[in-house]
Design an enzyme around this catalytic site. Structure first.
Site, PDB file in Angstrom:
ATOM      1  N   PHE A 178      21.270  -1.246  52.143  1.00 18.94           N
ATOM      2  CA  PHE A 178      22.661  -1.053  51.709  1.00 18.94           C
ATOM      3  C   PHE A 178      23.665  -1.939  52.427  1.00 18.94           C
ATOM      4  CE2 PHE A 178      22.892   1.724  55.455  1.00 18.94           C
ATOM      5  CZ  PHE A 178      24.170   1.444  55.924  1.00 18.94           C
TER       6      PHE A 178
ATOM      7  N   LYS B 209      15.368  -4.917  43.345  1.00 21.25           N
ATOM      8  CA  LYS B 209      15.807  -3.519  43.413  1.00 21.25           C
ATOM      9  C   LYS B 209      16.856  -3.413  44.507  1.00 21.25           C
ATOM     10  CE  LYS B 209      15.021   0.025  45.708  1.00 21.25           C
ATOM     11  NZ  LYS B 209      16.384   0.622  45.800  1.00 21.25           N
TER      12      LYS B 209
ATOM     13  N   GLU C 138      20.247   1.852  46.203  1.00 19.27           N
ATOM     14  CA  GLU C 138      20.907   2.812  45.296  1.00 19.27           C
ATOM     15  C   GLU C 138      22.261   3.268  45.843  1.00 19.27           C
ATOM     16  OE1 GLU C 138      18.324   3.134  47.188  1.00 19.27           O
ATOM     17  OE2 GLU C 138      17.733   5.197  47.609  1.00 19.27           O
TER      18      GLU C 138
ATOM     19  N   SER D 293      14.885  -0.187  56.882  1.00 12.65           N
ATOM     20  CA  SER D 293      14.505   0.436  58.154  1.00 12.65           C
ATOM     21  C   SER D 293      13.026   0.184  58.447  1.00 12.65           C
ATOM     22  CB  SER D 293      14.774   1.939  58.082  1.00 12.65           C
ATOM     23  OG  SER D 293      14.029   2.477  57.007  1.00 12.65           O
TER      24      SER D 293
ATOM     25  N   CYS E 101      21.802  -5.381  61.298  1.00 11.09           N
ATOM     26  CA  CYS E 101      20.554  -5.435  62.053  1.00 11.09           C
ATOM     27  C   CYS E 101      20.672  -6.327  63.274  1.00 11.09           C
ATOM     28  CB  CYS E 101      19.429  -5.903  61.155  1.00 11.09           C
ATOM     29  SG  CYS E 101      19.669  -7.596  60.637  1.00 11.09           S
TER      30      CYS E 101
ATOM     31  N   GLU F 245      17.446   3.545  66.764  1.00 12.53           N
ATOM     32  CA  GLU F 245      18.452   2.719  66.072  1.00 12.53           C
ATOM     33  C   GLU F 245      19.546   3.656  65.567  1.00 12.53           C
ATOM     34  OE1 GLU F 245      17.416   0.884  62.265  1.00 12.53           O
ATOM     35  OE2 GLU F 245      18.727  -0.795  62.756  1.00 12.53           O
TER      36      GLU F 245
HETATM   37  P1  NAD Z   1      16.257   1.980  54.045  1.00 10.28           P
HETATM   38  O1  NAD Z   1      14.967   1.671  54.703  1.00 10.28           O
HETATM   39  O2  NAD Z   1      16.666   3.407  53.948  1.00 10.28           O
HETATM   40  O3  NAD Z   1      16.263   1.438  52.523  1.00 10.28           O
HETATM   41  C1  NAD Z   1      15.893   0.103  52.229  1.00 10.28           C
HETATM   42  C2  NAD Z   1      15.319   0.067  50.814  1.00 10.28           C
HETATM   43  O4  NAD Z   1      14.139   0.883  50.753  1.00 10.28           O
HETATM   44  C3  NAD Z   1      16.283   0.625  49.763  1.00 10.28           C
HETATM   45  O5  NAD Z   1      16.240  -0.199  48.630  1.00 10.28           O
HETATM   46  C4  NAD Z   1      15.741   2.032  49.485  1.00 10.28           C
HETATM   47  O6  NAD Z   1      15.942   2.419  48.141  1.00 10.28           O
HETATM   48  C5  NAD Z   1      14.258   1.910  49.764  1.00 10.28           C
HETATM   49  N1  NAD Z   1      13.679   3.140  50.346  1.00 10.28           N
HETATM   50  C6  NAD Z   1      14.303   4.015  51.176  1.00 10.28           C
HETATM   51  N2  NAD Z   1      13.441   5.004  51.534  1.00 10.28           N
HETATM   52  C7  NAD Z   1      12.259   4.728  50.927  1.00 10.28           C
HETATM   53  C8  NAD Z   1      10.980   5.365  50.921  1.00 10.28           C
HETATM   54  N3  NAD Z   1      10.759   6.484  51.603  1.00 10.28           N
HETATM   55  N4  NAD Z   1       9.988   4.814  50.189  1.00 10.28           N
HETATM   56  C9  NAD Z   1      10.203   3.673  49.488  1.00 10.28           C
HETATM   57  N5  NAD Z   1      11.395   3.031  49.452  1.00 10.28           N
HETATM   58  C10 NAD Z   1      12.407   3.541  50.176  1.00 10.28           C
HETATM   59  O7  NAD Z   1      17.372   1.108  54.779  1.00 10.28           O
HETATM   60  P2  NAD Z   1      18.959   1.173  54.604  1.00 10.28           P
HETATM   61  O8  NAD Z   1      19.459   2.431  55.224  1.00 10.28           O
HETATM   62  O9  NAD Z   1      19.334   0.848  53.212  1.00 10.28           O
HETATM   63  O10 NAD Z   1      19.391  -0.083  55.505  1.00 10.28           O
HETATM   64  C11 NAD Z   1      19.567  -0.020  56.890  1.00 10.28           C
HETATM   65  C12 NAD Z   1      18.323  -0.457  57.634  1.00 10.28           C
HETATM   66  O11 NAD Z   1      17.994  -1.804  57.270  1.00 10.28           O
HETATM   67  C13 NAD Z   1      18.528  -0.489  59.142  1.00 10.28           C
HETATM   68  O12 NAD Z   1      17.373  -0.002  59.763  1.00 10.28           O
HETATM   69  C14 NAD Z   1      18.724  -1.979  59.442  1.00 10.28           C
HETATM   70  O13 NAD Z   1      18.400  -2.359  60.756  1.00 10.28           O
HETATM   71  C15 NAD Z   1      17.795  -2.587  58.446  1.00 10.28           C
HETATM   72  N6  NAD Z   1      18.147  -3.971  58.187  1.00 10.28           N
HETATM   73  C16 NAD Z   1      17.342  -4.929  58.726  1.00 10.28           C
HETATM   74  C17 NAD Z   1      17.654  -6.273  58.559  1.00 10.28           C
HETATM   75  C18 NAD Z   1      16.802  -7.335  59.174  1.00 10.28           C
HETATM   76  O14 NAD Z   1      17.021  -8.508  58.882  1.00 10.28           O
HETATM   77  N7  NAD Z   1      15.832  -7.014  60.013  1.00 10.28           N
HETATM   78  C19 NAD Z   1      18.787  -6.623  57.809  1.00 10.28           C
HETATM   79  C20 NAD Z   1      19.575  -5.612  57.256  1.00 10.28           C
HETATM   80  C21 NAD Z   1      19.236  -4.291  57.459  1.00 10.28           C
END
Ligand code: NAD
Length: 487
Positions: A147, A171, A174, A224, A279, A380
């Site tokens: 997000f 994708k 959401e 994450s 991140c 985190e």
């Molecule tokens: P998230 O892991 O909750 O969601 C990421 C994606 O995975 C979304 O599209 C979501 O719909 C999907 N998703 C969520 N839960 C899922 C599940 N149980 N099974 C399958 N798909 C699932 O992450 P977020 O809250 O949207 O974003 C924040 C996280 O992203 C933080 O941990 C941040 O550090 C990380 N991030 C990392 C980088 C990097 O370059 N390393 C960059 C940006 C964000």
């Protein structure tokens, strides 16, 4: 209602669960997004697979023409896109513009794909035999986004994937579906053939359908670490190429020889910019020697002075976090750290932002004397919270950097070249900052990550992305001996 984009058509999904999307600063409902089904994902993959047959044969110099058009459209629509990001994601307008500049930079670099995807060859590896390596596209590739950077992160992958001749299914998160709707409208305006880029909105069901789909050849994920691990193992188990960027807990080390004022300014921007939801945000400041107290005072001042509010309003330096659930989680972690012995030197819990009573705000928080035995020290937080910890030597600080489970970024503030060089060499992270708080790589460098922050081999952006989105094919050719001049 948010629509999917499949095979060059906008599709209103039918009969699926929908999720309301809110402006995190005002609480206003912005619209609804569908949680598409596995069958809808399958339709998008079929469209992408059909488009791939022609797209891969379009010469690369013609494929990049669509990117030149997209760059012009992104520049033209930058302000409208930035306002959309701020409305759905919460960051300030300046931060939204900054993220879009990074997206455009990736489009520009991918315009160089005709050179970047060149192979190499050797003539006469034996008499009359030549050997060449060519790069070919993989097929249908999937991009799964988080997000916090809806305008930038898809572009770490998308322009390279299509310039190399692949077709893609994206994708978006959401939680922030509107930015991708606008971006897809701009991509459509370039005249790109239908099916080359498809968007399927949704959550976990779509992700799992991507991971299991036999026609998808590669998956690029950012989110994450828990989900990154799941995506990496399940996609790899079905034979896909995978790159998964995960979470972070980024340490910053401040040495006594650093320029204190500038270090405090830069670390405050790193820790509290984007409300700590990035991140590469610094979340643990390790001070060395006698810089501990002066740095704590300086950073405390910067944290207290930060203007928090709605990112569309003038003068606001920090917006809300993404949701009420997220704000509650961050506050609970601050409380837990205090219970474990930290001192909330600057306490951002339960702020009164009177103009926006329904917003999900947490003000900048500084946790002094953070005990490293506390689980919060390894968690985190993904909010505007900076913990402070003090050690006696640079070696102790580097050991702490390397003890953490994540390895996204570490920064050092110093005026000593020798200390900088030692840190650059020994810090076990993917991105290193020297007197830099957010060491975000330019688009022509890989966006790195290590240990618990990255799962895979090739990263997003630049040459790594070209390698990820192409398959090397090696051809050995024998020609009649008579055609080879003999001495
Ligand atoms: P998230 O892991 O909750 O969601 C990421 C994606 O995975 C979304 O599209 C979501 O719909 C999907 N998703 C969520 N839960 C899922 C599940 N149980 N099974 C399958 N798909 C699932 O992450 P977020 O809250 O949207 O974003 C924040 C996280 O992203 C933080 O941990 C941040 O550090 C990380 N991030 C990392 C980088 C990097 O370059 N390393 C960059 C940006 C964000």
């Amino acid at each position: 209602m948010i629509a999917n984009y499949v095979g060059g058509q906008w599709i209103k999904t039918q009969g699926v669960e929908v999720l309301a999307v809110f402006n995190p600063a005002t609480g206003e409902e912005l619209g609804r997004t569908p949680l598409s089904s596995g069958a809808e994902l399958d339709a998008a993959v079929t469209a992408a697979g059909a488009a791939f047959r022609d797209w891969r044969r379009v010469p690369v110099v013609e494929r990049v023409q669509y990117l030149f058009k997209l760059k012009a459209l992104l520049e033209e629509q930058l302000d409208a896109l930035a306002a959309t990001i701020t409305r759905e994601c919460g960051k300030t307008l300046a931060e939204s513009r900054g993220e879009l500049r990074r997206a455009i930079e990736n489009v520009e670099v991918a315009c160089g794909t005709p050179i970047l995807m060149q192979g190499y060859n050797s003539e006469d590896i034996a008499v009359g035999i030549d050997e060449i390596m060519i790069r070919q596209p993989l097929g249908v590739c999937a991009i799964i986004a988080p997000f916090n950077f809806p305008g930038m992160i898809p572009f770490w992958f998308l322009p390279y994937a299509i310039a190399c001749g692949n077709t893609v299914v994206i994708k978006p998160s959401e939680k922030v579906p509107f930015t991708m709707q606008m971006l897809m409208q701009l991509i459509e305006r370039t005249g790109l053939p239908g099916g080359v880029v498809n968007v399927v909105n949704g959550g976990r069901e779509v992700v799992d359908a991507i991971l299991d789909h036999p026609q998808i050849r590669a998956v690029s994920f950012v989110g994450s670490s828990t989900v990154a691990r799941h995506v990496y193992s399940r996609a790899a188990a079905s034979g896909k190429r995978v790159q998964c960027q995960g979470g972070a807990k980024n340490p910053v080390v401040v040495l006594p020889d650093a320029d204190l004022e500038s270090a405090a300014e830069i670390v405050a921007d790193s820790a509290f910019g984007c409300a700590g939801q990035r991140c590469l945000a610094s979340s643990l400041a390790i001070t060395v020697g006698d810089v501990g107290r002066p740095f704590a005072d300086a950073i405390g001042e910067k944290a207290s002075a930060r203007v928090t509010g709605y990112g569309l309003d003038d003068g606001v330096q920090m917006g809300p976090v993404i949701s009420g659930e997220s704000a509650a989680r961050i506050e609970q972690l601050i409380t837990q750290a205090v219970n474990d012995g930290a001192r909330a030197f600057v306490d951002g819990r339960r702020p009164d932002i009177s103009a926006y009573p329904n917003g999900h705000f947490v003000r900048p928080t500084v946790l002094d004397r953070m005990p490293l035995s506390s689980a919060v020290a390894q968690t985190e937080i993904f909010g505007p919270v900076l913990s402070l910890h003090h050690v006696d030597t640079l070696e102790q600080a580097i050991a702490l950097v390397n003890e953490g489970v994540y390895g996204n970024q570490a920064s050092l503030f110093t005026s000593s070249g020798a200390n900088a060089r030692q840190f650059r060499c020994d810090a076990e992270v993917g991105n290193v900052g020297i007197n830099v708080g957010v060491a975000a790589p330019m688009a022509f460098f890989p966006f790195s990550g290590a240990r618990g922050s990255f799962f895979g081999d090739l990263h997003g952006q630049g040459r790594d992305a070209i390698e990820f989105f192409t398959q090397e094919k090696v051809v050995v050719e024998r020609w009649p001996r008579a055609w080879t001049r003999r001495f």
